[in-house]
Enzyme design. Structure first.
Site, short mmCIF file in Angstrom:
data_model
loop_
_atom_site.label_atom_id
_atom_site.label_comp_id
_atom_site.label_asym_id
_atom_site.label_seq_id
_atom_site.Cartn_x
_atom_site.Cartn_y
_atom_site.Cartn_z
N GLU A 173 -1.65 -10.30 -0.87
CA GLU A 173 -2.90 -11.03 -1.06
C GLU A 173 -2.61 -12.38 -1.67
O GLU A 173 -1.73 -12.52 -2.53
CB GLU A 173 -3.87 -10.26 -1.98
CG GLU A 173 -4.33 -8.92 -1.45
CD GLU A 173 -3.54 -7.78 -2.09
OE1 GLU A 173 -2.87 -8.00 -3.12
OE2 GLU A 173 -3.59 -6.68 -1.54
N HIS A 180 0.53 -6.55 -9.18
CA HIS A 180 -0.30 -7.75 -9.21
C HIS A 180 0.24 -8.80 -10.16
O HIS A 180 0.88 -8.47 -11.17
CB HIS A 180 -1.73 -7.39 -9.64
CG HIS A 180 -2.62 -7.03 -8.50
ND1 HIS A 180 -3.78 -7.72 -8.21
CD2 HIS A 180 -2.53 -6.06 -7.57
CE1 HIS A 180 -4.36 -7.18 -7.14
NE2 HIS A 180 -3.62 -6.17 -6.74
N GLY A 196 -5.26 -2.53 10.44
CA GLY A 196 -5.63 -2.88 11.80
C GLY A 196 -4.52 -2.53 12.76
O GLY A 196 -3.47 -2.00 12.36
N ASN A 206 -2.17 -12.91 -5.55
CA ASN A 206 -0.92 -12.70 -6.27
C ASN A 206 0.22 -13.60 -5.78
O ASN A 206 1.10 -13.96 -6.57
CB ASN A 206 -0.48 -11.24 -6.12
CG ASN A 206 -1.55 -10.29 -6.58
OD1 ASN A 206 -2.00 -10.36 -7.72
ND2 ASN A 206 -1.98 -9.40 -5.68
#
Length: 321
Positions: free
Chosen positions: A107, A38, A174, A110
């Protein structure tokens, strides 16, 4: 038997503490370890975000047995995939073959720091697929030039390459990410006990490969204190990954979870010192087909008591799964 891992969560502890914690996890008997990568914590109350790759290098020298893994690195924005391949090859050498490279589409929290914008999820997955192709090509050892949709590589080569390249894990949530994981990954990475992810991974080429999940818990002999700490530092997790991948900073996560109550977390995060509650949460992953589960103890300053409890009570109970 499900292998049980320990998470070095960079969002909640500084670099020296993280190394001390993984040394303690090795001593306690955890089967493997993972580290988050992160630039920001999810919430300001977590308070940390050291550079994961420096921590990994130190951890490789401070430990002797426990495997190490990124959970996960985004190879498409902050890091160019050619640089990720170099870092991973070096880590495999430093650790004596104990490293696995976990990759994901990232994400906004970050990756926004480089100012390149944040594209839609389908584009991010295209970028991840192309990045993994580059990493794998460099692991083969020859010179690599690549001029693709999202990345260029000009005559790159890894000069220090281990005999066995690190296995690549790919995070999936997914169908499209499961397809990429099945085609390119040596293992699946996920953060929920969803049998559908395991089955989709298997259908796209991942049959028989490891599947690694992650479970947050908050150990404390005072259950109310544990629940309060989980709410203070981990309520961001209630948003789900479709939300968590998009918000750009801790203030956004604080605002998005301002109405989340402590009791809203009890189903997802075992709190207190009930071994059976953690065993049942891990069993959900096992029943879904996962072969590994990395535990996250919430609270950077509460790792030592957790490790003592894990060694004495939790790990022996989990071995019976």
């Amino acid at each position: 038997m499900v292998h049980i891992g320990y998470t070095m969560m960079t969002e909640q502890a500084g670099p020296r503490d993280l190394v001390d914690h993984v040394v303690g996890a090795e001593r306690a008997g955890f089967d493997f370890s993972v580290i988050s990568d992160h630039y920001f914590p999810w919430l300001e109350t977590q308070g940390h975000a050291p550079y994961a790759w420096s921590v990994l290098g130190a951890a490789a020298q401070a430990t002797t047995r426990i495997p190490l893994m990124t959970y996960v690195t985004c190879p498409t924005f902050r890091y160019h995939p050619a640089v990720v391949a170099q870092k991973a090859a070096t880590m495999q050498l430093l650790s004596g073959g104990r490293f696995r490279l976990g990759l994901g589409s990232g994400e906004n929290l970050n990756e926004h720091v480089i100012g390149a914008g944040w594209p839609a999820a389908p584009v991010r997955l295209e970028m991840l697929e192309e990045a993994v192709e580059i990493v794998r090509a460099l692991f083969e050892g020859g010179p690599v030039s690549h001029h693709g949709t999202h990345f260029d590589v000009d005559n790159a080569r890894l000069w220090d390459l281990p005999e066995e390249p690190p296995p690549i894990g790919i995070a999936a949530s997914g169908p499209r990410s499961c397809e990429i994981a099945g085609r390119y990954g040596d293992l699946l990475v996920a953060v929920e006990p969803d049998r559908g992810l395991v089955e989709s991974f298997a259908a796209h080429g991942g049959s028989g490969k490891p599947c690694t999940g992650q479970l947050a818990l908050c150990y404390d002999t005072d259950r109310d204190a544990a629940l309060a700490r989980a709410h203070d530092q981990f309520r961001w997790s209630a948003g789900g990954w479709e939300v968590n991948a998009e918000l750009p900073g801790p203030a956004g996560f604080a605002a998005a979870t301002q109405h989340t109550r402590p009791e809203d977390l009890t189903d997802a995060i075992p709190c207190g010192d009930d071994v059976d509650a953690v065993v049942e949460a891990v069993r959900a992953y096992s029943d879904a087909g996962f072969t590994e589960v990395a535990l996250v103890q919430i609270g950077g300053d509460r790792q030592e008591p957790f490790l003592d409890w894990a060694e004495a009570k939790l790990l022996p109970a989990l071995r019976e799964l």
